[in-house]
Each structure stands twice: as C-alpha cells, then as structure tokens.
Design an enzyme around this catalytic site. Structure first.
Site, PDB file in Angstrom:
ATOM      1  N   ARG A  50       0.812  -1.223   0.000  1.00 45.39           N
ATOM      2  CA  ARG A  50       0.000   0.000   0.000  1.00 45.39           C
ATOM      3  C   ARG A  50       0.842   1.268   0.000  1.00 45.39           C
ATOM      4  NH1 ARG A  50      -3.045  -1.719   5.286  1.00 45.39           N
ATOM      5  NH2 ARG A  50      -0.828  -1.980   5.670  1.00 45.39           N
ATOM      6  N   LYS A 152       6.978 -18.281   6.068  1.00 51.39           N
ATOM      7  CA  LYS A 152       6.560 -18.760   7.383  1.00 51.39           C
ATOM      8  C   LYS A 152       6.021 -17.585   8.188  1.00 51.39           C
ATOM      9  CE  LYS A 152       9.769 -18.362  10.925  1.00 51.39           C
ATOM     10  NZ  LYS A 152      10.690 -18.697  11.915  1.00 51.39           N
ATOM     11  N   HIS A 182      13.553 -21.151   5.449  1.00 52.44           N
ATOM     12  CA  HIS A 182      14.841 -20.715   4.887  1.00 52.44           C
ATOM     13  C   HIS A 182      16.017 -21.539   5.415  1.00 52.44           C
ATOM     14  CE1 HIS A 182      15.268 -18.397   8.633  1.00 52.44           C
ATOM     15  NE2 HIS A 182      16.543 -18.463   8.384  1.00 52.44           N
ATOM     16  N   LYS A 186      20.156 -23.315   3.729  1.00 51.08           N
ATOM     17  CA  LYS A 186      21.509 -23.055   4.215  1.00 51.08           C
ATOM     18  C   LYS A 186      22.458 -24.144   3.735  1.00 51.08           C
ATOM     19  CE  LYS A 186      20.341 -20.672   8.520  1.00 51.08           C
ATOM     20  NZ  LYS A 186      21.228 -19.521   8.622  1.00 51.08           N
ATOM     21  N   GLU A 220      19.792 -18.089  20.027  1.00 47.72           N
ATOM     22  CA  GLU A 220      19.953 -16.716  19.550  1.00 47.72           C
ATOM     23  C   GLU A 220      20.437 -15.860  20.716  1.00 47.72           C
ATOM     24  OE1 GLU A 220      16.689 -15.619  16.426  1.00 47.72           O
ATOM     25  OE2 GLU A 220      15.747 -16.692  18.069  1.00 47.72           O
ATOM     26  N   ASP A 239       7.855 -20.763  16.570  1.00 49.19           N
ATOM     27  CA  ASP A 239       8.760 -19.958  15.759  1.00 49.19           C
ATOM     28  C   ASP A 239       9.973 -20.753  15.277  1.00 49.19           C
ATOM     29  OD1 ASP A 239       9.356 -17.379  14.657  1.00 49.19           O
ATOM     30  OD2 ASP A 239      10.947 -17.166  16.151  1.00 49.19           O
ATOM     31  N   HIS A 244      12.256 -25.074  11.677  1.00 47.46           N
ATOM     32  CA  HIS A 244      13.695 -25.273  11.495  1.00 47.46           C
ATOM     33  C   HIS A 244      14.227 -26.507  12.234  1.00 47.46           C
ATOM     34  CE1 HIS A 244      13.182 -21.315  10.089  1.00 47.46           C
ATOM     35  NE2 HIS A 244      13.458 -20.662  11.185  1.00 47.46           N
ATOM     36  N   LYS A 344      15.720 -17.384  23.008  1.00 43.96           N
ATOM     37  CA  LYS A 344      16.141 -15.996  22.802  1.00 43.96           C
ATOM     38  C   LYS A 344      17.058 -15.630  23.964  1.00 43.96           C
ATOM     39  CE  LYS A 344      13.282 -14.844  19.372  1.00 43.96           C
ATOM     40  NZ  LYS A 344      13.836 -14.554  18.043  1.00 43.96           N
TER      41      LYS A 344
HETATM   42  N1  NAP Z   1      11.340 -10.082   8.240  1.00 40.31           N
HETATM   43  C1  NAP Z   1      11.887 -11.266   8.347  1.00 40.31           C
HETATM   44  O1  NAP Z   1      13.087 -11.416   8.574  1.00 40.31           O
HETATM   45  C2  NAP Z   1      11.053 -12.505   8.155  1.00 40.31           C
HETATM   46  C3  NAP Z   1      11.664 -13.756   8.344  1.00 40.31           C
HETATM   47  C4  NAP Z   1      10.915 -14.909   8.113  1.00 40.31           C
HETATM   48  C5  NAP Z   1       9.596 -14.804   7.717  1.00 40.31           C
HETATM   49  N2  NAP Z   1       9.018 -13.574   7.560  1.00 40.31           N
HETATM   50  C6  NAP Z   1       7.630 -13.517   7.129  1.00 40.31           C
HETATM   51  O2  NAP Z   1       7.538 -12.713   5.972  1.00 40.31           O
HETATM   52  C7  NAP Z   1       6.307 -12.002   5.961  1.00 40.31           C
HETATM   53  C8  NAP Z   1       6.599 -10.511   5.863  1.00 40.31           C
HETATM   54  O3  NAP Z   1       7.359 -10.120   6.974  1.00 40.31           O
HETATM   55  P1  NAP Z   1       7.969  -8.656   7.098  1.00 40.31           P
HETATM   56  O4  NAP Z   1       8.887  -8.683   8.259  1.00 40.31           O
HETATM   57  O5  NAP Z   1       8.496  -8.176   5.803  1.00 40.31           O
HETATM   58  O6  NAP Z   1       6.656  -7.809   7.479  1.00 40.31           O
HETATM   59  P2  NAP Z   1       6.443  -6.260   7.348  1.00 40.31           P
HETATM   60  O7  NAP Z   1       7.743  -5.528   7.383  1.00 40.31           O
HETATM   61  O8  NAP Z   1       5.394  -5.903   8.327  1.00 40.31           O
HETATM   62  O9  NAP Z   1       5.846  -6.093   5.888  1.00 40.31           O
HETATM   63  C9  NAP Z   1       4.532  -6.472   5.550  1.00 40.31           C
HETATM   64  C10 NAP Z   1       4.231  -6.041   4.123  1.00 40.31           C
HETATM   65  O10 NAP Z   1       2.872  -6.316   3.805  1.00 40.31           O
HETATM   66  C11 NAP Z   1       2.271  -5.125   3.299  1.00 40.31           C
HETATM   67  N3  NAP Z   1       0.865  -5.086   3.685  1.00 40.31           N
HETATM   68  C12 NAP Z   1       0.355  -5.255   4.914  1.00 40.31           C
HETATM   69  N4  NAP Z   1      -0.990  -5.188   4.872  1.00 40.31           N
HETATM   70  C13 NAP Z   1      -1.329  -4.962   3.572  1.00 40.31           C
HETATM   71  C14 NAP Z   1      -2.558  -4.827   2.874  1.00 40.31           C
HETATM   72  N5  NAP Z   1      -3.720  -4.915   3.507  1.00 40.31           N
HETATM   73  N6  NAP Z   1      -2.534  -4.626   1.539  1.00 40.31           N
HETATM   74  C15 NAP Z   1      -1.359  -4.527   0.900  1.00 40.31           C
HETATM   75  N7  NAP Z   1      -0.153  -4.657   1.498  1.00 40.31           N
HETATM   76  C16 NAP Z   1      -0.143  -4.894   2.812  1.00 40.31           C
HETATM   77  C17 NAP Z   1       3.057  -4.015   3.940  1.00 40.31           C
HETATM   78  O11 NAP Z   1       3.084  -2.890   3.140  1.00 40.31           O
HETATM   79  P3  NAP Z   1       2.220  -1.588   3.290  1.00 40.31           P
HETATM   80  O12 NAP Z   1       2.094  -1.272   4.735  1.00 40.31           O
HETATM   81  O13 NAP Z   1       3.022  -0.607   2.499  1.00 40.31           O
HETATM   82  O14 NAP Z   1       0.953  -1.955   2.638  1.00 40.31           O
HETATM   83  C18 NAP Z   1       4.460  -4.583   3.879  1.00 40.31           C
HETATM   84  O15 NAP Z   1       4.986  -4.444   2.583  1.00 40.31           O
HETATM   85  C19 NAP Z   1       5.593 -12.408   7.254  1.00 40.31           C
HETATM   86  O16 NAP Z   1       4.755 -13.490   6.962  1.00 40.31           O
HETATM   87  C20 NAP Z   1       6.729 -12.869   8.152  1.00 40.31           C
HETATM   88  O17 NAP Z   1       6.293 -13.791   9.112  1.00 40.31           O
HETATM   89  C21 NAP Z   1       9.725 -12.432   7.770  1.00 40.31           C
END
Ligand code: NAP
Length: 502
Positions: A50, A152, A182, A186, A220, A239, A244, A344
């Site tokens: 968005r 995940k 992920h 590795k 961690e 988690d 993993h 953690k």
């Molecule tokens: N970050 C990590 O290291 C990590 C590791 C493993 C797994 N994950 C998984 O990857 C996924 C994303 O994680 P993240 O850390 O990147 O989350 P994040 O930083 O909160 O990003 C979420 C994304 O979804 C978009 N979004 C949320 N609601 C929306 C809506 N209604 N319509 C359109 N876009 C929407 C947000 O963009 P806008 O607000 O701009 O819309 C943003 O781009 C999750 O399932 C998380 O569990 C993340």
C-alpha cells in the site's frame, strides 16, 4: 555454481514489497542471483503493497536494502542499472480486484508464456486474501508456469495449517506451492545429506548401536527486537521448533533416500516425523520444558525481561525458550533420545547438532582414570561457524600412555575460500528452476504441527507460574538441565565456545 544455471523468463510478483523481508532478504537474493548470471535472461520484479512508491523511489528503497543487507552490496553499478530497469511497483491493497487483472496482464517482450512467481512476503493474515484473489483466474491451476511462494509462519497450529493448505490447493496444485523454511536453503544444512549419504563411513554407525544420544541447539543471543506483536502469537515452539529444528532432526534421522528426487527426500523426512513417539498428555512436563527470559545481560549490556518488551503483555505466558526430549520409534533409533533446544537471549548465537557416540565397550588402559574416556562426538556446526568437528581420543605426546581428546575440524570457509550463498538465493533459484526439493510439502507441515499440538494445548491450558524463569544471557531455565540430567546427560557447551581447543 550458480553461474551455469539457466532459468526461464519470469515475472516475479512480490506481495509485501515495502516490508522488511523484501528489503532484507528477497530482493538482495534476487540481485545476487543477477550478479551471478543466474536470473532469467528476461524478467520483471513487480512489488505490491500500500505504501506510495514510484518505480524510481521503489528502486532507491531496494538499493538501500541491498547496500545494508546484501552480502555483496551493489558490487557493480552497471549491473545494478540493468537489474533496476526490471523493477516496478504497484501501490494497492490486496483486496483490490483490479490489481490482479493488471498483474496477470503483464508480459515479457517476445516471451509467449513467462513464468509467474507470486511471493507472499505479507503478514500471514493476508495469505488467504491474495490466494483467493489469484484463484479468480482459471489459468492459475493450468500448469507450473504459475508458482506461489509462501513465507513462514505456515499456520499457528494444525487446524490453521490445514485450512491454509486447503485454500492454497483450491487454487494451485501442490507442485506449484513453495512453502519456505529458509533453514533448508543453508549450505551447512544441505551438507548434512551430502555428509551422511556421500560417504561410506557413517551409515554403518549412524544408529542406536553406536549413537548414544543427539543434541540440537539453535540459540539466539538477541531478544525479540521490535517484533513483540508477532512473537506474542508465536513463541519458541512455533517460531523455531515446528519448522527449522524439526527439519534438522529429520535430516539427521532420516533413512537413506534412493534418489535426490524432491518427493523421495520429503517422504523420508515425513517418515521421521510420523515415527516420533507420541508424548502422553499427562507426561508433557517429563519431555518438554518452556522458559521465558527475565532481566539480564546480553553481550555486556543490561537487557530487560520479555514481559517488559514493547508489544508484549506484562503477564505474558509466551515461551522464549523451549527444550524437548523426543524418541523415534523405528529400528534405527529406538531408545535414542534426541534433545532439542532453542531460545532468545542465550549466551551466544549458535546452531549445532551433536551426535554423542556410545563409550567404548572395553579399554585396555587400566591405569587411566575413567573420566579420560570421553566418548566420540560428531558436531555439525551450522552457525556462526560452518563446519564439522569429530572428537576422538589420541595419545598425548610424551613418555607414558596418556590419552586426551582432540578435534578434527573441517571448516567451510577454510576449505572452499568462497562465501556461501544466502539461503534465500538458493531457494529463489530453486523456485525459478521449479525444483521444490528444499521446500515444505503440505503433509510435512501438517505432521510437524501434529507432533507439537499436544504440547501447545497443554501449555495453553496450564499457564507457567514461574515465568520469567531464566535471566537473559543464560542457557534457559534449570529445568532444561534436569531434562537431560534425569537420563545421565548434560547439554554440551557448543564446541565453538569451548575455552581451549582440545
Ligand atoms: N522479516 C523477516 O526477517 C522474516 C523472516 C521470516 C519470515 N518472515 C515472514 O515474511 C512475511 C513478511 O514479513 P515482514 O517482516 O516483511 O513484514 P512487514 O515488514 O510488516 O511487511 C509487511 C508487508 O505487507 C504489506 N501489507 C500489509 N498489509 C497490507 C494490505 N492490507 N494490503 C497490501 N499490502 C499490505 C506491507 O506494506 P504496506 O504497509 O506498504 O501496505 C508490507 O509491505 C511475514 O509473513 C513474516 O512472518 C519475515
């Protein structure tokens, strides 16, 4: 090597494009593949979320991500310019139907049928929304040109995982679904298969006759950072263990596969999970320990307790540490305990698998104290050191027959002198090549939840009154030590933390 791999033209649609994962992992991985000439000759990467970006400001945002988190940074300005020319952005919410018409209408010049890869890097609550929207297009289920990558967490219990699987398989065939864990990308994790099944040496002794017990530690040294909201709905069991660590257990315990075929490997891994001895509901605490960190120290700095973290309920019952004792009911492993732990704010970031062999049945060195006879140990190091250590007894140089343990080390970096690709590079390349071997199949995810379901239900019913029960900076609560002590065992100090090399 990645350089020699050819991939077909693809349009990669990243849902959640403005988010942390896209900037930190997904786009840097795609860029590294591009640097290695492993991206298709024709491709587009289209980000959707968005936030209001133009194509240009989206590129600037992603460039910052690559500079901060990519293992090679931008590295080559000309290549970056070429890569950036393929980046596009659409600002939209995921329930906006018209966006999907736009996406599915995208083309690559001169490519009649490009692959479409839909990457769900969104909050899990939106997986269903996007999948249902994609399901409006009948061609989705047509052939492997359409693939979906799901991040995940895959559900938060058995029922929610089953329901997500149902939603996905209503739209896609199982072969089109790539559920990411992920860890499986590795290098050192993949090396477990190479090490076990590429060498004649191990297989004859890789069983209950020679192995006394197995320990898997994924620790961690950080807390939950700013992710209190997410972690409150998860906890250590969901988690880390469900995905993993159970996957590491599968790789260590699985039977030899007949081929490297994706389903053959996944069948063998599923067999391990299905053979896990069911823990009776009344005996959960004999096999499982939970912990939550209190105030303490991390890397020389004072840190506050989990309950005082942002976004966390001050009376939270969420575990930040879990330790399990599992048994596998089959001929290879009957009676061999597998101890798993994760947490953690442990003293160090370290991931290790230790296989403790049985003591020698008899030794002729009757003049030596029994304590000298440390049994052999094989340690598979996943992080921070990547390698393998085999501990054996040898004669100490000098007069007399004195023995002492020494380690044979194989360290990835020293042998190969080349940095390993990031797990996301390996996994995204496999998606582009349509190779699902390193991804979780529906039944794998569900059986992993089945294993943990009784524990989660027990913990939900019976709150832990002793939380917080370990100070940040320690190896978990004392009960985790008792879990092993009652079998006459103790957690190993990770080998990379031992004070003096033996
Ligand atoms: N970050 C990590 O290291 C990590 C590791 C493993 C797994 N994950 C998984 O990857 C996924 C994303 O994680 P993240 O850390 O990147 O989350 P994040 O930083 O909160 O990003 C979420 C994304 O979804 C978009 N979004 C949320 N609601 C929306 C809506 N209604 N319509 C359109 N876009 C929407 C947000 O963009 P806008 O607000 O701009 O819309 C943003 O781009 C999750 O399932 C998380 O569990 C993340």
């Amino acid at each position: 090597m990645a350089q020699k791999i050819k991939t077909d033209p693809a349009i990669i649609v990243v849902f959640g494009a403005s988010g942390d994962l896209a900037a930190r992992k997904v786009i840097p991985a795609l860029y590294n593949l591009f640097l290695d000439d492993a991206m298709p000759s024709d491709f587009k990467i289209v980000g959707i979320s968005r936030s209001t970006f133009t194509d240009e400001s989206f590129c600037t945002h992603l460039r910052e991500g690559i500079e901060s988190f990519g293992r090679r940074g931008i590295a080559d300005e000309k290549k970056w310019a070429k890569f950036a020319a393929n980046l596009h952005y659409i600002a939209a919410a995921y329930d906006d139907e018209s966006v999907y018409d736009t996406i599915l209408g995208l083309t690559l010049k001169g490519v009649p049928e490009p692959n479409f890869i839909f990457y769900l890097a969104t909050p899990p609550s939106l997986f269903s929304v996007v999948t249902a929207q994609l399901g409006r297009f009948k061609e989705m289920r047509k052939d492997p040109h359409y693939r979906i990558v799901v991040e995940k967490p895959f559900g938060r219990d058995l029922a929610s995982a089953q329901s997500l699987n149902e939603e996905l398989t209503r739209v896609f065939f199982e072969t089109q679904i790539f559920r990411i864990d992920h860890y499986l990308g590795k290098e050192t994790v993949q090396n477990i298969l190479a090490f076990r099944f590429g060498n004649a040496l191990w297989e004859p002794i890789w069983n209950r006759r020679y192995i006394d017990h197995v320990q898997i530690t994924v620790a961690e040294d950080i807390g939950i950072g700013g992710r209190g909201g997410y972690y409150e709905t998860a906890g250590a069991l969901r988690d880390m263990i469900q995905n993993h660590i159970l996957q590491l257990l599968c790789l260590v315990a699985m039977e030899p596969p007949t081929s490297f075929d994706a389903d053959e490997i996944r069948n063998k891994k599923c067999d391990v999970l299905r053979a896990l001895h069911e823990i009776e509901p009344g005996k959960i605490s004999d096999y499982v320990v939970r912990g939550q960190y209190g105030d303490g120290w991390s890397n020389g700095e004072p840190v506050r307790s989990y309950r005082r973290e942002k976004g966390v309920n001050p009376k939270s019952n969420t575990e930040t540490f879990a330790a399990l004792k599992l048994f596998i009911d089959n001929w290879r492993w009957q009676g061999v305990p597998f101890y798993l732990r994760t947490g953690k704010y442990m003293p160090s970031r370290v991931s290790e698998i230790s296989l403790q062999f049985r003591p020698v049945p008899h030794h002729p060195f009757s003049h030596l104290n029994d304590q000298v006879f440390e049994p052999n140990r094989l340690v598979i190091q996943i992080a921070p050191t990547e390698g393998i250590v085999l501990r054996s007894l040898v004669k100490e140089p000098g007069l007399g027959m004195n023995l002492r343990p020494v380690d044979m080390h194989y360290c990835y970096n020293e042998v190969f002198h080349a940095p390993s690709p990031d797990a996301y590079e390996t996994l995204l390349l496999d998606v582009l090549r349509n190779d699902p071997g390193l991804f979780m199949r529906a039944d794998q995810v569900e059986v992993a939840w089945e294993v943990l379901q009784p524990i989660m239900e027990n913990w939900e019913r019976e709150k832990n009154r002793s939380f917080p029960n370990y100070p940040a900076g320690q190896w978990g609560p004392p009960e985790a030590d008792h879990l092993l002590a009652q079998d006459g065992h103790a957690w190993f100090l990770p080998i990379c933390l031992e004070p003096n090399e033996k």
